[in-house]
Design a protein around this motif. Structure first.
Motif, PDB file in Angstrom:
ATOM      1  N   ARG A  21      37.921   9.522  31.823  1.00  9.99           N
ATOM      2  CA  ARG A  21      38.423   8.995  32.885  1.00  9.99           C
ATOM      3  C   ARG A  21      39.303   9.474  33.868  1.00  9.99           C
ATOM      4  O   ARG A  21      39.295   9.461  35.002  1.00  9.99           O
ATOM      5  N   LEU A  22      40.309   9.878  32.836  1.00 10.69           N
ATOM      6  CA  LEU A  22      41.403  10.582  33.470  1.00 10.69           C
ATOM      7  C   LEU A  22      41.125  11.852  34.399  1.00 10.69           C
ATOM      8  O   LEU A  22      41.568  12.197  35.459  1.00 10.69           O
ATOM      9  N   ASN A  23      40.408  12.673  33.815  1.00 10.75           N
ATOM     10  CA  ASN A  23      39.595  13.764  34.364  1.00 10.75           C
ATOM     11  C   ASN A  23      38.916  13.620  35.576  1.00 10.75           C
ATOM     12  O   ASN A  23      39.103  14.135  36.415  1.00 10.75           O
ATOM     13  N   ALA A  24      38.202  12.226  35.618  1.00  7.71           N
ATOM     14  CA  ALA A  24      37.388  11.992  36.631  1.00  7.71           C
ATOM     15  C   ALA A  24      38.216  11.536  38.042  1.00  7.71           C
ATOM     16  O   ALA A  24      38.021  11.681  39.106  1.00  7.71           O
ATOM     17  N   ARG A  25      39.448  10.996  37.619  1.00  9.20           N
ATOM     18  CA  ARG A  25      40.626  10.733  38.605  1.00  9.20           C
ATOM     19  C   ARG A  25      41.130  11.803  39.200  1.00  9.20           C
ATOM     20  O   ARG A  25      41.623  11.604  40.496  1.00  9.20           O
ATOM     21  N   HIS A  26      41.211  12.744  38.361  1.00  5.91           N
ATOM     22  CA  HIS A  26      42.087  13.929  38.970  1.00  5.91           C
ATOM     23  C   HIS A  26      41.154  15.314  38.821  1.00  5.91           C
ATOM     24  O   HIS A  26      41.512  16.139  37.915  1.00  5.91           O
ATOM     25  N   PRO A  27      39.922  15.124  39.485  1.00  4.16           N
ATOM     26  CA  PRO A  27      39.136  16.489  39.290  1.00  4.16           C
ATOM     27  C   PRO A  27      39.501  17.704  39.816  1.00  4.16           C
ATOM     28  O   PRO A  27      40.335  17.677  40.836  1.00  4.16           O
ATOM     29  N   TRP A  28      38.978  18.736  39.076  1.00  2.00           N
ATOM     30  CA  TRP A  28      39.232  20.142  39.763  1.00  2.00           C
ATOM     31  C   TRP A  28      38.141  20.997  39.018  1.00  2.00           C
ATOM     32  O   TRP A  28      37.542  20.805  38.127  1.00  2.00           O
ATOM     33  N   SER A  29      37.850  22.094  39.980  1.00  2.00           N
ATOM     34  CA  SER A  29      37.013  22.987  39.716  1.00  2.00           C
ATOM     35  C   SER A  29      37.322  24.126  38.823  1.00  2.00           C
ATOM     36  O   SER A  29      38.141  24.650  39.298  1.00  2.00           O
ATOM     37  N   HIS A  30      36.887  24.309  37.554  1.00  2.00           N
ATOM     38  CA  HIS A  30      37.506  25.114  36.486  1.00  2.00           C
ATOM     39  C   HIS A  30      36.581  26.531  36.936  1.00  2.00           C
ATOM     40  O   HIS A  30      37.463  27.535  36.737  1.00  2.00           O
ATOM     41  N   ASN A  31      35.759  26.618  37.730  1.00  2.00           N
ATOM     42  CA  ASN A  31      35.252  27.925  38.467  1.00  2.00           C
ATOM     43  C   ASN A  31      36.141  28.414  39.451  1.00  2.00           C
ATOM     44  O   ASN A  31      36.735  29.570  39.594  1.00  2.00           O
ATOM     45  N   ASP A  32      36.280  27.627  40.487  1.00  2.00           N
ATOM     46  CA  ASP A  32      36.795  28.017  41.775  1.00  2.00           C
ATOM     47  C   ASP A  32      38.549  28.220  41.504  1.00  2.00           C
ATOM     48  O   ASP A  32      39.274  29.034  42.157  1.00  2.00           O
ATOM     49  N   HIS A  33      38.957  27.792  40.346  1.00  2.00           N
ATOM     50  CA  HIS A  33      40.222  27.710  39.753  1.00  2.00           C
ATOM     51  C   HIS A  33      40.585  29.423  39.668  1.00  2.00           C
ATOM     52  O   HIS A  33      41.752  29.852  39.774  1.00  2.00           O
ATOM     53  N   PHE A  34      39.580  30.072  39.332  1.00  2.00           N
ATOM     54  CA  PHE A  34      39.845  31.636  38.943  1.00  2.00           C
ATOM     55  C   PHE A  34      39.547  32.423  40.262  1.00  2.00           C
ATOM     56  O   PHE A  34      39.709  33.709  39.900  1.00  2.00           O
ATOM     57  N   HIS A  35      39.317  31.856  41.347  1.00  2.00           N
ATOM     58  CA  HIS A  35      39.176  32.627  42.354  1.00  2.00           C
ATOM     59  C   HIS A  35      40.444  33.382  42.995  1.00  2.00           C
ATOM     60  O   HIS A  35      40.400  34.546  43.279  1.00  2.00           O
ATOM     61  N   SER A  36      41.564  32.919  42.191  1.00  2.00           N
ATOM     62  CA  SER A  36      42.908  33.343  42.832  1.00  2.00           C
ATOM     63  C   SER A  36      43.100  34.660  41.694  1.00  2.00           C
ATOM     64  O   SER A  36      43.542  35.666  42.454  1.00  2.00           O
ATOM     65  N   TRP A  37      42.448  34.535  40.567  1.00  2.00           N
ATOM     66  CA  TRP A  37      42.536  35.617  39.578  1.00  2.00           C
ATOM     67  C   TRP A  37      41.679  36.943  40.144  1.00  2.00           C
ATOM     68  O   TRP A  37      42.159  38.028  40.382  1.00  2.00           O
ATOM     69  N   ILE A  38      40.539  36.445  40.684  1.00  2.00           N
ATOM     70  CA  ILE A  38      39.343  37.704  41.246  1.00  2.00           C
ATOM     71  C   ILE A  38      40.049  38.382  42.571  1.00  2.00           C
ATOM     72  O   ILE A  38      40.337  39.512  42.548  1.00  2.00           O
ATOM     73  N   LEU A  39      40.934  37.380  43.360  1.00  2.00           N
ATOM     74  CA  LEU A  39      41.518  38.074  44.478  1.00  2.00           C
ATOM     75  C   LEU A  39      42.762  38.666  44.157  1.00  2.00           C
ATOM     76  O   LEU A  39      43.011  39.857  45.025  1.00  2.00           O
ATOM     77  N   ALA A  40      43.438  38.605  43.029  1.00  2.00           N
ATOM     78  CA  ALA A  40      44.745  39.414  42.780  1.00  2.00           C
ATOM     79  C   ALA A  40      44.048  40.733  42.105  1.00  2.00           C
ATOM     80  O   ALA A  40      45.073  41.620  41.816  1.00  2.00           O
ATOM     81  N   ASN A  41      42.818  40.721  41.627  1.00  2.00           N
ATOM     82  CA  ASN A  41      42.528  41.965  40.981  1.00  2.00           C
ATOM     83  C   ASN A  41      41.392  42.685  41.573  1.00  2.00           C
ATOM     84  O   ASN A  41      40.679  43.373  41.107  1.00  2.00           O
ATOM     85  N   LEU A  42      41.311  42.907  43.010  1.00  2.00           N
ATOM     86  CA  LEU A  42      40.337  43.537  43.669  1.00  2.00           C
ATOM     87  C   LEU A  42      40.436  44.961  43.418  1.00  2.00           C
ATOM     88  O   LEU A  42      41.597  45.566  43.477  1.00  2.00           O
ATOM     89  N   PRO A  43      39.441  45.911  43.809  1.00  2.00           N
ATOM     90  CA  PRO A  43      39.424  47.229  43.505  1.00  2.00           C
ATOM     91  C   PRO A  43      40.196  47.693  44.689  1.00  2.00           C
ATOM     92  O   PRO A  43      40.187  47.047  45.787  1.00  2.00           O
ATOM     93  N   ALA A  44      40.899  48.900  44.645  1.00  2.00           N
ATOM     94  CA  ALA A  44      41.469  49.493  45.902  1.00  2.00           C
ATOM     95  C   ALA A  44      40.371  50.010  46.940  1.00  2.00           C
ATOM     96  O   ALA A  44      40.706  49.508  48.289  1.00  2.00           O
ATOM     97  N   ARG A  45      39.353  50.473  46.547  1.00  2.00           N
ATOM     98  CA  ARG A  45      38.123  50.732  47.821  1.00  2.00           C
ATOM     99  C   ARG A  45      37.384  49.269  48.019  1.00  2.00           C
ATOM    100  O   ARG A  45      36.747  48.938  47.105  1.00  2.00           O
ATOM    101  N   ARG A  46      37.079  48.944  49.283  1.00  2.00           N
ATOM    102  CA  ARG A  46      36.449  47.654  49.527  1.00  2.00           C
ATOM    103  C   ARG A  46      35.490  47.903  50.393  1.00  2.00           C
ATOM    104  O   ARG A  46      35.399  47.184  51.364  1.00  2.00           O
ATOM    105  N   ARG A  47      34.459  48.582  50.179  1.00  2.00           N
ATOM    106  CA  ARG A  47      33.222  48.511  51.023  1.00  2.00           C
ATOM    107  C   ARG A  47      32.123  47.453  50.848  1.00  2.00           C
ATOM    108  O   ARG A  47      32.030  46.675  51.808  1.00  2.00           O
ATOM    109  N   GLY A  48      31.806  47.464  49.458  1.00  2.00           N
ATOM    110  CA  GLY A  48      30.726  46.395  49.278  1.00  2.00           C
ATOM    111  C   GLY A  48      31.155  45.421  48.237  1.00  2.00           C
ATOM    112  O   GLY A  48      31.536  46.067  47.239  1.00  2.00           O
ATOM    113  N   ALA A  49      30.732  44.102  48.182  1.00  2.00           N
ATOM    114  CA  ALA A  49      31.161  43.274  47.207  1.00  2.00           C
ATOM    115  C   ALA A  49      29.717  42.507  46.992  1.00  2.00           C
ATOM    116  O   ALA A  49      29.139  42.111  48.128  1.00  2.00           O
TER     117      ALA A  49
END
Ligand SMILES: C[S@@+](CC[C@H](N)C(=O)[O-])C[C@H]1O[C@@H](n2cnc3c(N)ncnc32)[C@H](O)[C@@H]1O
Length: 224
Positions: A21-49
């Motif tokens: 119940r508590l989790n339903a009242r304060h929901p968060w996306s466990h997947n989207d949460h890690f987008h900041s980790w991905i964006l912080a670890n991008l490769p130097a060269r950025r042609r195609g993703a």
């Protein structure tokens, strides 16, 4: 008995029900949460993703300003519709449902968020290794069923911190908003230790770490 099952049944299930119940009242996306980790670890060269199993396209949209071109791929037609709508106006984004392993062109980043367990793991990792240009990076966020004592401890830590993270991310109790189309899901079957062996076999030197939020991350840079 698995810790998840045991905690679910402890005290007649009242604790588990209260937590749910508590989790339903304060929901968060466990997947989207890690987008900041991905964006912080991008490769130097950025042609195609390439974002494999892009779902509703949130990560594709976040990668768009950072790469020359971004391809979101999902085999589910409804997800592709959502992703296409989400990325409207992003001229460097394409969304498709073709076989992602046939990709061509310079790929400097492959991402998979909650997708690897939908695929044949060894074959998918080998495809990623082949597709990436030297210096390119694979960043994945995954799920694994708890098997070892360490897995269970991480599971417990994730269960305890889950509502706390929910409070921080979503302080006001959720009201029933517009229904969100659920992403296609599948229960993971490969335990973390087995997955780590395959990852390190196909991608020597990869970093694979357990994380809170019932997730792990994999990061690998293809040698130049
Ligand atoms: C749990 S969802 C995750 C979606 C998205 N990455 C996210 O973080 O919200 C898994 C996604 O992988 C897609 N998928 C599963 N197998 C696939 C495959 N062989 N090729 C492309 N997409 C696939 C599913 O359709 C689904 O959208």
């Amino acid at each position: 008995m698995a810790l998840r099952t045991w905690t679910g049944e402890f005290a007649g299930g009242t604790i588990a029900t209260g937590m749910a119940r508590l989790n339903a009242r304060h929901p968060w996306s466990h997947n989207d949460h890690f987008h900041s980790w991905i964006l912080a670890n991008l490769p130097a060269r950025r042609r195609g993703a390439l974002d494999v199993g892009c779902g509703r396209g949130e990560l594709v949209a976040a990668l768009s300003p950072r790469f020359a071109s971004v391809r979101g791929n999902d085999r589910d037609e409804e997800m592709r519709r959502h992703a296409t709508a989400r990325c409207t106006g992003l001229a460097n984004v394409t969304i498709d449902g073709r076989s992602w392993s046939d990709a061509t062109g310079p790929i400097d980043l492959v991402t998979m968020v909650a997708v690897l367990h939908h695929l044949d793991v060894a074959a998918a990792l080998a495809d990623v290794r082949r597709l990436l240009k030297p210096g390119g990076r694979f960043l994945a966020v995954g799920l694994a069923p708890p098997r070892s004592a360490t897995d269970h401890l991480w599971d417990l830590a994730s269960a305890v911190t889950n509502p706390m993270i929910g409070y921080v991310k979503h302080p006001w109790p959720s009201s029933d908003g517009a229904p969100v189309t659920p992403v296609p899901i599948k229960d993971p079957t490969m335990p973390f230790d087995e997955l780590r062996e395959i990852v390190l076999d196909v991608m020597p030197g990869a970093s694979i770490r357990r994380r809170l939020g019932f997730r792990h991350t994999i990061a690998w840079t293809k040698p130049s």
